[in-house]
Enzyme design. Structure first.
Site, short mmCIF file in Angstrom:
data_model
loop_
_atom_site.label_atom_id
_atom_site.label_comp_id
_atom_site.label_asym_id
_atom_site.label_seq_id
_atom_site.Cartn_x
_atom_site.Cartn_y
_atom_site.Cartn_z
N LYS A 211 0.84 -1.20 0.00
CA LYS A 211 0.00 0.00 0.00
C LYS A 211 0.88 1.25 0.00
CE LYS A 211 -3.42 2.37 2.85
NZ LYS A 211 -4.34 2.32 3.96
N GLU A 217 10.47 -4.64 4.48
CA GLU A 217 10.54 -6.06 4.11
C GLU A 217 10.22 -6.22 2.62
OE1 GLU A 217 8.87 -4.80 6.64
OE2 GLU A 217 9.09 -6.04 8.46
N GLY A 273 -4.85 -1.70 5.06
CA GLY A 273 -4.07 -2.85 4.57
C GLY A 273 -4.77 -4.17 4.86
N ARG A 274 -5.26 -4.32 6.08
CA ARG A 274 -5.86 -5.61 6.47
C ARG A 274 -7.28 -5.79 5.91
NH1 ARG A 274 -4.64 -2.24 10.50
NH2 ARG A 274 -6.28 -1.36 11.81
N GLU A 359 -4.75 -6.49 14.77
CA GLU A 359 -4.22 -5.19 14.39
C GLU A 359 -5.32 -4.12 14.49
OE1 GLU A 359 -0.69 -4.77 11.51
OE2 GLU A 359 -2.31 -3.92 10.32
N HIS A 390 -5.75 -33.01 17.97
CA HIS A 390 -4.64 -33.84 18.43
C HIS A 390 -3.50 -33.00 18.96
CE1 HIS A 390 -6.40 -37.61 16.99
NE2 HIS A 390 -6.98 -36.81 16.10
N LYS A 514 9.35 -0.88 13.99
CA LYS A 514 9.91 -0.58 12.67
C LYS A 514 11.03 0.46 12.80
CE LYS A 514 5.65 -0.86 9.89
NZ LYS A 514 4.75 -0.07 9.06
O1 F6P Z 1 1.89 -4.20 9.94
C1 F6P Z 1 1.74 -2.85 9.64
C2 F6P Z 1 1.26 -2.64 8.24
O2 F6P Z 1 1.19 -1.28 8.04
C3 F6P Z 1 -0.07 -3.32 7.96
O3 F6P Z 1 -1.16 -2.61 8.40
C4 F6P Z 1 0.00 -3.50 6.49
O4 F6P Z 1 -0.94 -4.42 6.05
C5 F6P Z 1 1.42 -3.96 6.34
O5 F6P Z 1 2.15 -3.20 7.29
C6 F6P Z 1 2.01 -3.80 4.96
O6 F6P Z 1 1.99 -2.48 4.54
P1 F6P Z 1 2.16 -2.09 3.03
O7 F6P Z 1 1.06 -2.70 2.25
O8 F6P Z 1 2.12 -0.61 3.00
O9 F6P Z 1 3.50 -2.62 2.56
#
Ligand code: F6P
Length: 550
Positions: A211, A217, A273-274, A359, A390, A514
């Protein structure tokens, strides 16, 4: 009083009435509740779309449900719901609208944000996604060397990974089996390594999903993916345009990364995002299942959106599920909530819900900026039920904790299974029904004795019961049913956040880690002196460097 002059949630008469009611009900178990009402098994049920929802095995009476609905009315859950659907900026800490429901609105709907109808934009992106997905699926979109794309690797994390990865697993039986889909999220290089090691770069498309397009990452993995591709294809930068597409709200960063914005699929800051996998973030999924099935899934979301928006409180399933969670979390001290699907295809469903729920509602500061003094979001956990039986069901049955659980199952196995494998479905579902029965009604010491169990083992073999469960049953797992299930949980989470008076749509709690990771990294790589590093972390970093031979 809240800072904004409203009565604090736990001082409202509706809350106090529930505290009192809980005391009065104490000791009333499910055996008693069922004995008192022979119609409870079919009466305490609701239907939404294809989902039959049985809530009879909950520690509630008509009075409990009435009092819970009064709490919802007092906290104006439906008022906030309507504000969300209208596109008001209910995400107050980020000053944003919350409009994932617009992602599945019909073409002719009008939903305005800042005076602009967002629906045409949603459908323009869906159409562009459909066109692209069709080209990849049909082989008319080829890689740099002219080879057909056979592998799609989604690179993203959190909401840009969990949703499409979960839905891809759920809808496996609807996917083009000639395509290989992989999902890379972890910044641990092993994730990308394992995802691409057996793939031909000339046949591989990377879908970079972020987003913000600033998530470390994802940007790191995308950069490494680019190197992997260019190394294999002779370093010609032109290859990037044929092998990389982006899903983002941030065109500038996408261009800065080197992806042509013509290959970017847009979404908007009013999609959290979620809550985003039914937006452009679902592109890899759409490539796998095809645009028609994707649209069917959106239709499923819409069925539950409409239900949540219009059903009266007594019949409103997301409202009910949200309130039941509040009943246990706030009035029975339950700390966690298990989601236990009896479908192998739903293996990643609970992991997806963890972000959606935790979240959203893992907050201790209320909308007015003061700390809440009531419990908010639960720990959400679970894996497919038969495997759980199990592993950890022992604790649910005979442990000391109250763990409300959702059981999700289907009447039919997926069509493509062999007859022999289809026949296993009844055994699977026998477990499904048996478990909720055992959890609810347990086994009394007298029943154990009647089986001839020696007295010294009676206590061990007794099941107290009264472990509450919701059963969600549908005929079959289809794209529409998946959409319905996800929307159901989205709105359940909404209801709970509204009652708890928290902003369910920000996530400031992930920021500190972060920032600190960025600060600590030079200490690991260069041994740099990091100001403000605490003694424990400094010693750990030193140990790490020693172990790495630095
Ligand atoms: O975990 C924090 C967060 O901002 C989430 O809300 C989001 O889904 C994720 O990181 C990834 O963010 P992006 O889509 O901006 O890479």
């Amino acid at each position: 009083m809240n800072a904004d002059g409203r009565t604090r949630l736990n001082q409202t008469p509706e809350w106090t009435a529930l505290v009192k009611h809980r005391e009065e009900l104490d000791g009333t178990g499910l055996r008693e509740l069922f004995a008192a009402d022979p119609g409870r098994g079919s009466g305490y049920t609701l239907q939404v779309g294809d989902l039959y929802v049985d809530y009879s095995k909950h520690l509630v009476t008509d009075e409990t449900l009435r009092l819970l609905r009064e709490l919802a009315a007092a906290t104006d859950v439906f008022g906030l719901r309507d504000a969300m659907f209208r596109g008001e900026k209910i995400n107050t800490t980020e000053n944003r609208a919350v409009l994932h429901t617009a992602l599945r609105a019909p073409r002719d709907a009008v939903i305005e944000v800042d005076g602009e109808n967002v629906v045409p934009g949603v459908h323009a992106v869906l159409d562009k996604m459909a066109d692209f997905a069709d080209r990849v699926r049909s082989g008319t979109w080829t890689g740099h060397t002219g080879k057909r794309i056979r592998n799609v690797v989604n690179v993203g994390i959190g909401g840009s990974d969990l949703g499409p990865a979960m839905a891809y697993e759920v809808l496996r039986a609807f996917t083009d089996r000639d395509l290989t889909l992989r999902f890379v999220s972890n910044v641990d290089g092993a994730d990308l390594h394992e995802a691409v090691r057996d793939l031909d770069p000339a046949e591989t498309l990377f879908v970079i999903a972020s987003k913000t397009f600033t998530t470390i990452e994802t940007v790191t993995n995308a950069t490494s993916a680019r190197s992997w591709l260019l190394d294999a294809l002779g370093g010609d930068e032109a290859a990037v345009a044929k092998h990389f597409v982006a899903l983002s709200t941030n065109a500038e960063k996408v261009a800065g990364f080197g992806i042509d914005t013509a290959n970017m699929f847009e979404f908007w800051d009013w999609v959290g995002g979620r809550y985003s996998y039914d937006s452009a973030i679902g592109l890899a999924l759409m490539i796998a299942i095809g645009p028609a099935a994707f649209r069917e899934m959106l239709d499923g979301f819409r069925i539950v959106d409409e239900h949540f928006r219009t059903a009266p409180a007594e019949e409103n399933v997301p409202l009910l599920l949200g309130l039941l969670g509040i009943w246990y979390g706030n009035f029975h001290d339950a700390q966690s909530h298990a989601v236990l699907p009896y479908s192998h295809y739903l293996s990643n469903f609970t992991a997806y819900l963890q972000q959606l729920d935790m979240e959203s509602n893992g907050k201790y500061v209320g909308r007015d900026g003061t700390e809440v003094d009531w419990q908010t979001g639960p720990v959400v956990w679970g894996t497919p039920g038969t495997n759980g039986q199990h592993a950890y069901y022992q604790l649910i049955h005979q442990g000391t904790k109250l763990i409300p659980a959702d059981f999700i199952g289907f009447a039919e196995p997926v069509a493509e299974l062999s007859d022999e494998l289809k026949a296993q479905h009844d055994l699977l579902m026998a477990n499904f029904f048996a478990q909720t029965q055992a959890l609810a009604f347990g086994k009394t010491p007298d029943e154990v004795r009647a089986e001839g169990v020696p007295e010294e083992l009676v206590a061990h073999k007794t099941f107290r019961g009264d472990h509450p469960t919701t059963t969600i049953l549908a005929r079959a797992l289809t794209p529409s049913v998946l959409g319905q299930l996800v929307a159901l949980y989205e709105h359940k989470v909404f209801v709970q956040g509204a009652v708890w008076d928290i902003d369910s749509f920000d996530q400031w709690g992930v920021e500190l880690g972060k920032v600190l990771a960025k600060r600590v990294e030079p200490a690991l790589t260069e041994g740099a002196e990091v100001p403000g590093l605490d003694a424990s972390t400094r010693a750990l970093v030193a140990k790490y460097r020693e172990l790495r031979g630095r």
